[in-house]
Design an enzyme around this catalytic site. Sequence first.
Site, PDB file in Angstrom:
ATOM      1  N   SER A 273      31.272  11.389  29.357  1.00 21.28           N
ATOM      2  CA  SER A 273      31.940  11.030  28.108  1.00 21.28           C
ATOM      3  C   SER A 273      31.437  11.843  26.926  1.00 21.28           C
ATOM      4  O   SER A 273      32.013  11.775  25.848  1.00 21.28           O
ATOM      5  CB  SER A 273      31.709   9.548  27.836  1.00 21.28           C
ATOM      6  OG  SER A 273      30.327   9.344  27.625  1.00 21.28           O
ATOM      7  N   CYS A 274      30.346  12.594  27.087  1.00 23.81           N
ATOM      8  CA  CYS A 274      29.760  13.238  25.903  1.00 23.81           C
ATOM      9  C   CYS A 274      29.900  14.752  25.845  1.00 23.81           C
ATOM     10  O   CYS A 274      30.515  15.269  24.920  1.00 23.81           O
ATOM     11  CB  CYS A 274      28.285  12.862  25.808  1.00 23.81           C
ATOM     12  SG  CYS A 274      28.042  11.128  25.431  1.00 23.81           S
ATOM     13  N   TRP A 275      29.328  15.455  26.824  1.00 28.05           N
ATOM     14  CA  TRP A 275      29.283  16.916  26.695  1.00 28.05           C
ATOM     15  C   TRP A 275      30.658  17.551  26.481  1.00 28.05           C
ATOM     16  O   TRP A 275      30.814  18.340  25.545  1.00 28.05           O
ATOM     17  CB  TRP A 275      28.591  17.550  27.905  1.00 28.05           C
ATOM     18  CG  TRP A 275      27.130  17.290  27.976  1.00 28.05           C
ATOM     19  CD1 TRP A 275      26.387  16.512  27.133  1.00 28.05           C
ATOM     20  CD2 TRP A 275      26.227  17.823  28.938  1.00 28.05           C
ATOM     21  NE1 TRP A 275      25.084  16.513  27.530  1.00 28.05           N
ATOM     22  CE2 TRP A 275      24.949  17.313  28.628  1.00 28.05           C
ATOM     23  CE3 TRP A 275      26.358  18.669  30.035  1.00 28.05           C
ATOM     24  CZ2 TRP A 275      23.824  17.639  29.385  1.00 28.05           C
ATOM     25  CZ3 TRP A 275      25.240  18.992  30.779  1.00 28.05           C
ATOM     26  CH2 TRP A 275      23.987  18.478  30.450  1.00 28.05           C
ATOM     27  N   ASP A 278      31.909  16.627  22.974  1.00 24.21           N
ATOM     28  CA  ASP A 278      31.031  17.053  21.881  1.00 24.21           C
ATOM     29  C   ASP A 278      31.039  18.572  21.720  1.00 24.21           C
ATOM     30  O   ASP A 278      31.011  19.084  20.595  1.00 24.21           O
ATOM     31  CB  ASP A 278      29.598  16.545  22.110  1.00 24.21           C
ATOM     32  CG  ASP A 278      29.506  15.032  21.917  1.00 24.21           C
ATOM     33  OD1 ASP A 278      30.480  14.444  21.409  1.00 24.21           O
ATOM     34  OD2 ASP A 278      28.469  14.441  22.268  1.00 24.21           O
TER      35      ASP A 278
END
Length: 582
Positions: A273-275, A278
Amino acid sequence: MRKVRISFFGLGYVGLTTAACFAHKGFKVTCFDIDESKIETLNSGKTPFFEPRLEELVKTSVETNFLKAVKDPVKAVLDSEMTFITVGTPNKEDGSIDLTSIKEASKTIGEALRLKDSWHLIVVKSTVIPTTTENVVGNNIKKYSGKHLGSDFGLCVNPEFLREGNAVEDTFKPDRIVIGESDKKSGDLLEAFYREFYNNNFPPIIRTSLVNAELIKYVNNAFLAMKVSFINMIANLCQEIPGSDIEIVAKGIGLDKRIGQLFLKAGVGWGGSCWPKDLKALLNFSVKNNVELPLVESTLKINEAQPYKLIDLAKELIGELNSKRIAVLGLAFKPDTDDMRYAVSIKIIEKLLEEGAKVVAYDPKAGHNAKKIFRDIIEYADSIQECLKDSECALIVTEWDDFRKLKPEDFVKLMKIPAVVDGRRIYDPGLYSPKLRFAAIGLGRRKYHNPAFAANAIIKEGERILLVKRAIEPCKGLWSLPGGFMEYNETVETSLVREVEEETGLKVKPLKIIGVYSDPLRSPVKHVITISYECSIVGGALRPSSENSEIKFFPINNLPKRLAFDHFKIIKEYTKAHSKNS
Ligand code: NAD
């Protein structure tokens, strides 16, 4: 002294984990989420997703009344002195950060603060692009509360670095705490809270400006993703070099303290869900600031292509995938979570389906999320065994511990064609390669030297050259490849590829023709052509050309002493003659 009372806006992976850990240490925590089902789940002592140890913490904290969720956001704010914002910050179509939830949450907090007399601290834990905390959160709170930043409320940025699958442990033992602050009072309050929370195990702390703290989170993720993409890029090179192995190369460089061992594990790429979101948001932000970030761009680009390497390797092992039953082991974006956001398994399964494969998938935790994505297009197995049964190739997509424990024999016993592609480098090639068809990301392909693709050729048989089986003692453990027809318009390479496939079932890619020896006077046939070559096996299934025959390929460094025919001698003679002529 009374402990500070805390509220949370957003009960996702970050919000719920952090809230439960704070409550576990005796802080009163009141949570709010726009998703009412999450409020009900929490209040019943359960968690809406899987995270190791979390349910146990939630259950005890709800029972002891330190943790609760409310449907009224105003109550959550009024019951606390400090509010953490932990809502999602996804991307828009163009990659830029979508601040809808941040705006919504800060508006609601502002409206609640209008009803509060005392000073309040708002802590942004969600990952937000630099200046968001001051310009979006701060301004919204001012606007909807009618209050002033500094005298009535304070702002902090407190980025979160927990890893899903290890979130509880990471919250209790972080590497550091980063606090960005609008003013000293705000930073002091947050630091004092963390000092009380961690007590004797207080981690290193950085106190800085709001924008620095916002940047630290993005740069942190970009750097880690870059490290993984870097090693994946080198893994793709290793794969083309016989005898090389990215695992050893990574270990070799990782022991250099300046590089470090962590995040050097090659594989099928990163998701989560992040890299992905982001890095895209960071790129979009940099473009808006007229700055290029070529390393971040390449990091994303390498990762886009990496999952498909697994499909290429599968094809090399078993040929075309159409109608074949392919077992996908692992769906979650990493082990110990059920999260499938941006999981590479999604891309891999989509590609398998495009190739016409029949997909059967298994994941210890993420099956229910996969069903929301693939519905009944793929088959879902309830166990590893069910997944592997009768399949023709197994792809390791997530490195769950249960998969690590498997032995080559488990695959051989269950699969129709025991072929394994290790996308996470969890198996020892030394154990697997001799027992089944095996390929792995970053593992140099085994290449073969055929010392004797030999054929007697009777030239001029109509339009064809007839290649005749020429081994003296074929099929008794000795090297032998039977012959066939070589078309006039064929090159040596294409006839070689065709011949090997027809006779052995294997697809090969010729790397180097070592020698083509032609002897028109050879007895008893009129003309002999001997082709000696190096090849790599890129697909197909090895099958003997007759019932009691045995076909063998020999690794270059392990050629049998006795061949059916001394081709080396022929090649030597040919090379000698050839060098004299030239
Ligand atoms: P999530 O999608 O799991 O949870 C977000 C929650 O916020 C949802 O439950 C949603 O219903 C709720 N929400 C949305 N709008 C709201 C509102 N106005 N008021 C109250 N609740 C609202 O997200 P997550 O994975 O927990 O991530 C949250 C933030 O933390 C993101 O910015 C993310 O980038 C960052 N982060 C995530 C991780 C991680 O591993 N998941 C790690 C570090 C940082």
